[in-house]
Design an enzyme around this catalytic site. Structure first.
Site, short mmCIF file in Angstrom:
data_model
loop_
_atom_site.label_atom_id
_atom_site.label_comp_id
_atom_site.label_asym_id
_atom_site.label_seq_id
_atom_site.Cartn_x
_atom_site.Cartn_y
_atom_site.Cartn_z
N LYS A 35 -48.06 -8.49 -5.39
CA LYS A 35 -47.67 -8.47 -4.04
C LYS A 35 -47.26 -7.02 -3.37
CE LYS A 35 -42.58 -8.06 -5.29
NZ LYS A 35 -41.28 -8.73 -5.53
N ARG A 134 -31.20 -15.36 -1.22
CA ARG A 134 -32.54 -15.09 -0.49
C ARG A 134 -33.16 -16.48 0.23
NH1 ARG A 134 -36.61 -10.69 -2.49
NH2 ARG A 134 -37.31 -12.47 -3.84
N TYR A 263 -41.78 24.12 10.29
CA TYR A 263 -40.58 23.66 11.16
C TYR A 263 -39.28 24.22 11.04
CZ TYR A 263 -44.29 21.09 13.42
OH TYR A 263 -45.38 20.53 14.49
#
Ligand SMILES: *Cc1c(COP(=O)(O)O)cnc(C)c1O
Length: 384
Positions: A35, A134, A263
């Site tokens: 997956k 789940r 930055y």
């Protein structure tokens, strides 16, 4: 010539595969979980590599992932790890000869209907809820589903599985209780005359920690991708990380002591040094962490401490980029598409040199080309 790419060492993947297989008895099959773009390694090339080396069962989360594998010519079994939400999706899955998961009586009804309307045999696995909360059927639902599906001769219930919530916990009690609940459902179905040949409940952690839970199959992803899961567990096999995120040095500049870098001017040079600009940044997954909520106070403190130690520039906690195998400290904040590093004095670096960057594998965009290599030679590439 690319600005950035990912090198995948196929030999490392195959070494990890051999290691995982060495943990399994002949009675236990391996379901390779690929997956999320095979955990960032590239779905299609990784699965085809594993299939060419004897893996005959795969699992992915979504229909789209499985269809991609079929389109690429993968012949092996593919189990879906999430429910299909409409009949059209079920029909597509049946046509592609995928193994469907059923986690509610509604899933079962959809599958039943689709099987009848296509008049075609299909395989499914029942997902049992034991505590992850789940997806999954309760014991009573599992029984109902078996009863209703047994009347449909197109349907073969090949497997039954569950998924553990915290198998890496130092106290195994919850995992043992989940296993017991799972067995209870399997036994109940058996008493009612439903015998399902392939039972599985082991992810990577369970595979390592609880050999008696291997059953007829294990579902492993993390170990194949060269990592031990989080937590304390036996480490009986040597794993190798096949993944390297690479970019290039695209500028080098000499700066005097006291210069601020980047930055917010968060980094200042203590001495004159050379700064190299690397062609990848946080938009590519460099230095990006998944910001899940902390798993309790200890976890929250650990995270805060790591940040603090990095701020104090304690060397172990400084982020590094490797150039010619040499560690170079990241200087200042990582930019959207650039990273700055301070070069060590003795290191000769030319513009165009390769750099290896720390990146979260699953957060590196699938659009970044995965170049699959065997040892050193490149064999094939996949990009989008
Ligand atoms: C991701 C997943 C796995 C694989 O887990 P690893 O720990 O990566 O081996 C197994 N089963 C299910 C249901 C999953 O979602």
């Amino acid at each position: 010539m690319h600005d950035k790419w990912v090198e995948i060492d196929d030999d490392a993947i195959l070494g990890n595969l051999a290691g995982v297989q060495s943990l399994l008895s002949d009675a236990t099959r391996l379901i390779a979980v690929v997956k999320a773009d095979a955990y960032g390694h590239g779905l299609v090339p990784t699965a085809l590599l594993l299939e060419a080396n004897g893996v005959d069962r795969f699992a992915v989360t979504f229909l789209a992932e499985a269809l991609k594998l079929r389109q690429a010519g993968l012949k092996a079994d593919i189990l879906l790890l999430s429910p299909l939400v409409d009949e059209e999706a079920v029909i597509e899955a049946i046509r592609a000869d995928l193994t469907i998961m059923v986690s509610t009586p509604q899933d079962a009804a959809l599958t039943d209907q689709a099987g009848r309307s296509l008049q075609r045999r299909l395989k499914l696995h029942l997902k049992i809820e034991t505590g992850l909360n789940r997806f999954g059927l309760s014991e009573e639902e599992a029984l109902l589903v078996c009863r209703s599906l047994s009347e449909n001769h197109f349907i073969y219930i090949e497997g039954i599985y569950t998924h553990m919530a915290h198998a890496g916990a130092s106290d195994p009690a919850y995992t043992l209780r989940q296993f017991e609940r799972f067995n209870q459902v399997v036994n109940r179905l058996h008493q009612e005359g439903y015998d399902i040949p392939i039972r599985h409940c082991a992810n990577s952690t369970v595979t390592l920690r609880f050999p008696h839970m291997h059953l007829e199959a294990v579902r492993v992803g993390t170990l194949l991708s060269g990592q031990y899961p989080v937590g304390k567990m036996p480490r009986p096999i040597q794993l190798r990380d096949p993944f390297q995120f690479k970019a290039r040095v695209i500028a080098v500049k000499h700066l005097p002591a006291g210069s601020s870098i980047g930055y917010f001017r968060t980094y200042r040079l203590k001495k004159a040094a050379r700064i190299a600009v690397i062609s990848a940044g946080f938009a590519d997954g460099v230095a990006v962490a998944v910001t899940n909520p902390p798993a309790g106070w200890a976890d929250a403190l650990k995270r805060a401490l790591k940040m603090l130690l990095a701020r104090l520039r304690i060397s172990r906690f400084i982020m590094r980029v490797y150039i010619q195998g040499q560690p170079c400290a990241v200087a200042g904040k990582v930019f959207m598409q650039f990273t700055l590093v301070e070069l060590p004095d003795q290191l000769e670096v030319a513009v165009g040199s390769q750099a290896s960057l720390p990146a979260n594998k699953t957060l590196v965009s699938p659009a970044v080309m995965r170049v699959h290599c065997q040892g050193r030679g490149m064999v094939k590439a996949e990009g989008h």
